[in-house]
Design an enzyme around this catalytic site. Structure first.
Site, PDB file in Angstrom:
ATOM      1  N   ALA A 181      -5.625   2.355  13.769  1.00  0.00           N
ATOM      2  CA  ALA A 181      -6.875   1.784  13.264  1.00  0.00           C
ATOM      3  C   ALA A 181      -7.054   1.962  11.759  1.00  0.00           C
ATOM      4  CB  ALA A 181      -8.060   2.388  14.008  1.00  0.00           C
ATOM      5  N   GLU A 196      -9.234  16.424  20.798  1.00  0.00           N
ATOM      6  CA  GLU A 196      -9.740  17.785  20.646  1.00  0.00           C
ATOM      7  C   GLU A 196      -9.951  18.188  19.195  1.00  0.00           C
ATOM      8  OE1 GLU A 196      -7.075  20.337  22.745  1.00  0.00           O
ATOM      9  OE2 GLU A 196      -7.327  19.259  24.627  1.00  0.00           O
ATOM     10  N   THR A 197      -9.630  17.305  18.259  1.00  0.00           N
ATOM     11  CA  THR A 197      -9.747  17.656  16.844  1.00  0.00           C
ATOM     12  C   THR A 197     -10.695  16.712  16.123  1.00  0.00           C
ATOM     13  OG1 THR A 197      -7.935  16.223  16.106  1.00  0.00           O
ATOM     14  CG2 THR A 197      -7.330  18.431  16.898  1.00  0.00           C
ATOM     15  N   HIS A 234      -9.945  14.632  13.967  1.00  0.00           N
ATOM     16  CA  HIS A 234      -9.243  13.397  13.622  1.00  0.00           C
ATOM     17  C   HIS A 234      -9.985  12.151  14.122  1.00  0.00           C
ATOM     18  CE1 HIS A 234      -5.804  11.028  12.396  1.00  0.00           C
ATOM     19  NE2 HIS A 234      -5.745  10.473  13.596  1.00  0.00           N
ATOM     20  N   ASN A 269     -15.342  -6.837  13.948  1.00  0.00           N
ATOM     21  CA  ASN A 269     -14.813  -5.497  14.197  1.00  0.00           C
ATOM     22  C   ASN A 269     -14.688  -5.237  15.692  1.00  0.00           C
ATOM     23  OD1 ASN A 269     -14.181  -2.802  14.377  1.00  0.00           O
ATOM     24  ND2 ASN A 269     -15.824  -2.096  13.041  1.00  0.00           N
TER      25      ASN A 269
END
Length: 152
Positions: A49, A80-81, A83, A108
Site C-alpha cells: 500500500a 502486532e506492531t 507498522h 481510494n
C-alpha cells in the site's frame, strides 16, 4: 453516473499485491465497475500500500499515457506492531496530498482492517465491493473535475 459522463475516460488502477486473494477480489470489483461505465483502464502492480501513491505520482508526471483518474487498491491488516498505523495513515495521507495538491481524481480502495475476515467482507463483490466503490469514486471525482472546468 451516466455512461455519457464517462465516455472516452482512461483510468489507471494501481493495485498492491501483498494479499493476493484479497487483491484479486478488489481488482475484479474495480474492473467490473469501470467496464460498466465504458471506461478503459490500465493496471499496474506494486508490492504494498505504501507504494501506491508513488506509482500514481510517477504515472501522472512521466507517463506517455494520459489518465483521467486513478483507482488505488490494497489491503492493510492490523498486526502486532505499529507498522499498521504507519502504512494505513501514510498511504491515505499521500493519496489525499495527490488529490488536493495535484488535483488528481483518485478513488481510494485501500482496505484498513483488523483481520482477514473483515478484508474479505469488504473485498467481495457480493458483499461490500470496496474495489467497485473505489472505481465509482474515481469516476465521480473525474466528473466533478470536468464540472469545474478541469479537463486534465
Amino acid at each position: 453516473m451516466t455512461k455519457e459522463i464517462h465516455k472516452k475516460l482512461h483510468v489507471l488502477i494501481v493495485e498492491a499485491r501483498f494479499y493476493d486473494g484479497i487483491s484479486d477480489a478488489l481488482l475484479k470489483g474495480a474492473v467490473r465497475t469501470l467496464q460498466k461505465a465504458g471506461a478503459s483502464y490500465d493496471i499496474v502492480t506494486v508490492p504494498g500500500a505504501l507504494e501506491i501513491p508513488g506509482a500514481i505520482a510517477f504515472a501522472e508526471k512521466n507517463s506517455k499515457v494520459f489518465y483521467n483518474g486513478y483507482v488505488a487498491l490494497g489491503c492493510v491488516i492490523r498486526g502486532e506492531t505499529y507498522h499498521f498505523e504507519i502504512v494505513a495513515n501514510d498511504s491515505c495521507r499521500a493519496l489525499m496530498d495527490l488529490t488536493v495538491h495535484k488535483h488528481l481524481a483518485i478513488g481510494n480502495g485501500i482496505l484498513t482492517v483488523e483481520d482477514e475476515k473483515q478484508a474479505w467482507v469488504r473485498a467481495n463483490q457480493d458483499e461490500k465491493n470496496k474495489g467497485g466503490f473505489a472505481a465509482e469514486a474515481a469516476l465521480c471525482m473525474i466528473a466533478l473535475k470536468k464540472r469545474f472546468g478541469d479537463n486534465h
